[in-house]
Design a protein around this motif. Structure first.
Motif, PDB file in Angstrom:
ATOM      1  N   GLU A 112       0.832  -1.209   0.000  1.00 34.62           N
ATOM      2  CA  GLU A 112       0.000   0.000   0.000  1.00 34.62           C
ATOM      3  C   GLU A 112       0.863   1.254   0.000  1.00 34.62           C
ATOM      4  N   GLU A 113       1.942   1.233   0.787  1.00 39.98           N
ATOM      5  CA  GLU A 113       2.850   2.379   0.822  1.00 39.98           C
ATOM      6  C   GLU A 113       3.561   2.551  -0.521  1.00 39.98           C
ATOM      7  N   GLY A 114       3.882   1.433  -1.153  1.00 43.62           N
ATOM      8  CA  GLY A 114       4.508   1.513  -2.468  1.00 43.62           C
ATOM      9  C   GLY A 114       3.590   2.127  -3.499  1.00 43.62           C
ATOM     10  N   GLU A 115       2.318   1.746  -3.486  1.00 46.78           N
ATOM     11  CA  GLU A 115       1.340   2.332  -4.413  1.00 46.78           C
ATOM     12  C   GLU A 115       1.187   3.833  -4.157  1.00 46.78           C
ATOM     13  N   SER A 116       1.205   4.220  -2.892  1.00 46.65           N
ATOM     14  CA  SER A 116       1.102   5.657  -2.565  1.00 46.65           C
ATOM     15  C   SER A 116       2.312   6.421  -3.091  1.00 46.65           C
ATOM     16  N   ALA A 117       3.489   5.798  -2.993  1.00 45.19           N
ATOM     17  CA  ALA A 117       4.706   6.451  -3.501  1.00 45.19           C
ATOM     18  C   ALA A 117       4.625   6.630  -5.008  1.00 45.19           C
ATOM     19  N   ARG A 118       4.112   5.633  -5.717  1.00 47.09           N
ATOM     20  CA  ARG A 118       3.923   5.760  -7.165  1.00 47.09           C
ATOM     21  C   ARG A 118       3.020   6.950  -7.484  1.00 47.09           C
ATOM     22  N   ALA A 119       1.953   7.097  -6.724  1.00 48.98           N
ATOM     23  CA  ALA A 119       1.000   8.183  -6.971  1.00 48.98           C
ATOM     24  C   ALA A 119       1.660   9.543  -6.758  1.00 48.98           C
ATOM     25  N   VAL A 120       2.513   9.654  -5.747  1.00 49.33           N
ATOM     26  CA  VAL A 120       3.223  10.913  -5.491  1.00 49.33           C
ATOM     27  C   VAL A 120       4.165  11.235  -6.649  1.00 49.33           C
ATOM     28  N   ILE A 121       4.874  10.227  -7.138  1.00 47.23           N
ATOM     29  CA  ILE A 121       5.788  10.428  -8.265  1.00 47.23           C
ATOM     30  C   ILE A 121       5.011  10.863  -9.504  1.00 47.23           C
ATOM     31  N   ARG A 122       3.874  10.209  -9.757  1.00 43.94           N
ATOM     32  CA  ARG A 122       3.028  10.605 -10.897  1.00 43.94           C
ATOM     33  C   ARG A 122       2.591  12.064 -10.777  1.00 43.94           C
ATOM     34  N   LYS A 123       2.123  12.438  -9.606  1.00 46.98           N
ATOM     35  CA  LYS A 123       1.637  13.804  -9.393  1.00 46.98           C
ATOM     36  C   LYS A 123       2.751  14.822  -9.615  1.00 46.98           C
ATOM     37  N   THR A 124       3.943  14.494  -9.137  1.00 43.64           N
ATOM     38  CA  THR A 124       5.081  15.411  -9.300  1.00 43.64           C
ATOM     39  C   THR A 124       5.395  15.640 -10.770  1.00 43.64           C
ATOM     40  N   PHE A 125       5.453  14.555 -11.543  1.00 47.60           N
ATOM     41  CA  PHE A 125       5.766  14.719 -12.961  1.00 47.60           C
ATOM     42  C   PHE A 125       4.622  15.381 -13.719  1.00 47.60           C
ATOM     43  N   HIS A 126       3.393  15.164 -13.290  1.00 46.98           N
ATOM     44  CA  HIS A 126       2.259  15.844 -13.913  1.00 46.98           C
ATOM     45  C   HIS A 126       2.372  17.352 -13.716  1.00 46.98           C
ATOM     46  N   GLN A 127       2.697  17.769 -12.502  1.00 46.85           N
ATOM     47  CA  GLN A 127       2.863  19.198 -12.216  1.00 46.85           C
ATOM     48  C   GLN A 127       4.019  19.787 -13.015  1.00 46.85           C
ATOM     49  N   ARG A 128       5.095  19.041 -13.105  1.00 41.01           N
ATOM     50  CA  ARG A 128       6.250  19.530 -13.872  1.00 41.01           C
ATOM     51  C   ARG A 128       5.915  19.641 -15.355  1.00 41.01           C
ATOM     52  N   ARG A 129       5.176  18.676 -15.870  1.00 43.98           N
ATOM     53  CA  ARG A 129       4.754  18.740 -17.274  1.00 43.98           C
ATOM     54  C   ARG A 129       4.010  20.035 -17.548  1.00 43.98           C
ATOM     55  N   ASP A 130       3.013  20.317 -16.729  1.00 44.21           N
ATOM     56  CA  ASP A 130       2.190  21.504 -16.945  1.00 44.21           C
ATOM     57  C   ASP A 130       3.011  22.784 -16.806  1.00 44.21           C
ATOM     58  N   TYR A 131       3.911  22.791 -15.845  1.00 38.73           N
ATOM     59  CA  TYR A 131       4.760  23.969 -15.631  1.00 38.73           C
ATOM     60  C   TYR A 131       5.674  24.200 -16.833  1.00 38.73           C
ATOM     61  N   LEU A 132       6.298  23.134 -17.327  1.00 39.74           N
ATOM     62  CA  LEU A 132       7.227  23.267 -18.447  1.00 39.74           C
ATOM     63  C   LEU A 132       6.505  23.680 -19.722  1.00 39.74           C
ATOM     64  N   LEU A 133       5.362  23.079 -20.002  1.00 40.51           N
ATOM     65  CA  LEU A 133       4.614  23.446 -21.205  1.00 40.51           C
ATOM     66  C   LEU A 133       4.204  24.908 -21.170  1.00 40.51           C
ATOM     67  N   ASP A 134       3.842  25.397 -19.988  1.00 38.43           N
ATOM     68  CA  ASP A 134       3.494  26.817 -19.857  1.00 38.43           C
ATOM     69  C   ASP A 134       4.714  27.694 -20.120  1.00 38.43           C
ATOM     70  N   LEU A 135       5.884  27.278 -19.652  1.00 36.67           N
ATOM     71  CA  LEU A 135       7.108  28.043 -19.915  1.00 36.67           C
ATOM     72  C   LEU A 135       7.413  28.095 -21.408  1.00 36.67           C
ATOM     73  N   PHE A 136       7.264  26.965 -22.082  1.00 37.06           N
ATOM     74  CA  PHE A 136       7.524  26.946 -23.518  1.00 37.06           C
ATOM     75  C   PHE A 136       6.600  27.914 -24.251  1.00 37.06           C
ATOM     76  N   SER A 137       5.355  27.929 -23.854  1.00 42.06           N
ATOM     77  CA  SER A 137       4.376  28.795 -24.515  1.00 42.06           C
ATOM     78  C   SER A 137       4.605  30.264 -24.183  1.00 42.06           C
ATOM     79  N   SER A 138       4.759  30.573 -22.885  1.00 44.12           N
ATOM     80  CA  SER A 138       4.810  31.971 -22.454  1.00 44.12           C
ATOM     81  C   SER A 138       6.165  32.626 -22.684  1.00 44.12           C
ATOM     82  N   ARG A 139       7.249  31.864 -22.583  1.00 44.99           N
ATOM     83  CA  ARG A 139       8.581  32.466 -22.665  1.00 44.99           C
ATOM     84  C   ARG A 139       9.281  32.218 -23.996  1.00 44.99           C
TER      85      ARG A 139
END
Length: 383
Positions: free
Chosen positions: A274-301
Motif C-alpha cells: 500500500e505504501e509503495g502504491e502511494s509512492a507511485r502516486a506521489v511520483i506521478r503527481k510530481t511529474f504531472h505538475q512539472r509537465r504543466d509547468y514546463l509546457l506553460d514556460l515553452f508557450s509563455s517564454r
C-alpha cells in the motif's frame, strides 16, 4: 597501436546519441536530457533494502528471480494468465529488451519499430542479426498512432513488432483503440508483439494506460521499476509472456547476468505494498505538475509549440525554425542546457528536441531561460 577489431555485429555500433550529448555536460549545465528521475527512491524501498542488507544473507536467487516477485509481476498482466515461470526478473528493462530481441530474432528477420522510438531498438535488432523497419508516428499528428501506416509496414518478413506506451521520446500513450488496431493487424500472422511498458505507471490521465497484453495473445512485455519508483540504479526489470519464449530467454539471461541483484529483488517486493502504491502516486503527481509547468514556460517564454505528453517525463519541443535538431542541441549545450536532438529517435522527429522534465521547477525555469538566451543570440547574429 592495437590491431584489435570488434566482431562484425559490433563494428558499426556507436554509443547512443543520448549519451554522446549528455556525457559532454559540464557540472554547471542544466540537464533536460537524460530520462532519469531526479526524485529519491521511495522510503518504503530504501527501508526494506537497509533491513535486507543488515539482517539477511544475499547470495544468488534463482536465475529467473525470486518466486514471490515473479508472482507479483505475473498478476499485473491478468489477460495473459501467466504463471511465475513465465516471468524472468532482469537487470533493468534494458536487459529485458536485449533478451527479447536476441531470443525472437533470427538472421534477416524484419523487426517493425516505431519512428520516433527509443534509440536502443534498432541497435539491438542489428545485434541480433535482424533488419529494423519503421512505422511512422506522424509528427504532423502530434506523434499519434496511425493504423493505416502501421498496417502498410507489415509484410511476410516481419517477425516482431515493437511498441512503447507511454512513448520514449514523445510521451504519447497508445489508446485502447490503437492497441485494438495493432492486434487486428497482427492477428493470424504469428508475429510477436514486444511491448515496452517501462513508463506505464507514469501517466497523466485518470486511468493507467492499457497494456498491449490485454489485446494480443502473442505479446511479450518488458518493464520494470526504474522509472515509476525512481530505481534506475537498482537495475530491476522483467520480461514476461509466452512460456516457450521466456524459457529460451531465461537460458540467455543465465549466461549474461546469472540473476538480477538479490537486494534489489527483495526490496522491490515493497513496491506492491500500500505504501509503495502511494509512492507511485506521489511520483506521478510530481511529474504531472512539472509537465504543466514546463509546457506553460515553452508557450509563455519561448512561444514554441510542444507535444502534450500523456505519460512518461518527456515532451517534444518544435525547434524547426532554428535549424536541424542536432545543430540546435549542440548550440544549447554551448549555452549550458542539455537536450536530445529528435533525429536520435528517427527521421519523423527531426526538427524537435526531446526535453526531459526530470528536474525541479527552478531548474526547468533556468533551463528555459538559457534556451531563450541561445535562441535570442542566434536571431541577433542573423539580423
Amino acid at each position: 597501436m592495437s590491431d584489435f577489431q570488434p566482431p562484425p555485429f559490433l563494428r558499426n555500433i556507436q554509443k547512443s546519441p543520448i549519451r554522446q550529448i549528455s556525457d559532454r555536460a559540464k557540472p554547471s549545465d542544466i540537464s533536460l536530457g537524460l530520462g532519469e528521475p531526479d526524485l529519491p527512491t521511495p522510503d518504503v524501498i530504501r527501508r526494506a533494502a537497509l533491513k535486507i542488507i543488515s539482517e539477511e544473507q544475499n547470495g544468488y536467487t534463482l536465475q529467473a528471480g525470486l518466486p514471490a516477485l515473479r508472482e507479483r509481476v505475473a498478476a499485473d498482466y491478468p489477460e495473459l494468465n501467466l504463471t511465475a515461470d513465465q516471468v524472468v526478473i532482469t537487470a533493468g528493462s534494458q536487459e529485458a529488451l536485449y533478451l527479447a530481441l536476441l531470443t525472437l530474432v533470427k538472421q534477416g528477420d524484419e523487426v517493425l519499430i516505431p519512428d520516433p522510438g527509443f534509440v536502443a531498438y534498432p541497435t539491438i535488432v542489428r545485434m541480433a542479426g535482424g533488419v529494423p523497419v519503421t512505422y511512422r508516428l506522424p509528427a504532423a499528428n502530434n506523434f499519434s498512432f496511425d493504423a493505416d501506416t502501421f498496417r502498410d509496414a507489415i509484410n511476410e518478413r516481419t517477425k516482431v513488432v515493437v511498441c512503447v506506451s507511454p512513448s520514449n521520446p514523445t510521451g504519447r500513450a497508445l489508446t485502447a483503440t490503437d492497441l485494438s488496431a495493432i492486434a487486428d493487424a497482427l492477428q493470424g500472422t504469428g508475429i510477436f508483439l514486444l511491448s515496452d511498458e517501462i513508463y506505464r505507471d507514469i501517466y497523466f490521465s485518470e486511468e493507467r494506460p492499457p497494456s498491449a497484453s490485454s489485446f494480443y495473445e502473442r505479446t511479450i512485455v518488458i518493464s520494470g521499476l526504474s522509472k515509476s519508483m525512481s530505481m534506475t540504479g537498482w537495475r530491476l526489470g522483467w520480461i514476461c509472456g509466452d512460456a516457450a519464449v521466456i524459457k529460451a530467454a531465461l537460458v540467455l539471461h543465465g549466461y549474461v547476468t546469472t540473476c538480477a541483484s538479490t537486494v534489489s529483488q527483495k526490496a522491490a517486493l515493497a513496491a506492491w505494498s500500500e505504501e509503495g502504491e502511494s509512492a507511485r502516486a506521489v511520483i506521478r503527481k510530481t511529474f504531472h505538475q512539472r509537465r504543466d509547468y514546463l509546457l506553460d514556460l515553452f508557450s509563455s517564454r519561448l512561444g514554441l509549440p510542444a507535444v502534450v505528453p500523456d505519460g512518461a517525463f518527456y515532451t517534444m519541443l518544435n525547434v524547426r525554425n532554428y535549424g536541424s535538431s542536432l545543430t540546435v542541441a549542440e548550440r544549447l549545450l554551448d549555452h549550458g542546457v542539455v537536450t536530445i536532438p529528435g533525429s536520435a529517435f528517427g527521421a519523423e522527429s527531426e526538427g524537435f528536441l526531446r526535453i526531459s522534465f526530470c528536474a525541479d521547477h527552478a531548474k526547468l525555469a533556468e533551463g528555459v531561460s538559457r534556451i531563450k538566451k541561445a535562441f535570442s543570440a542566434q536571431v541577433g547574429a542573423k539580423s
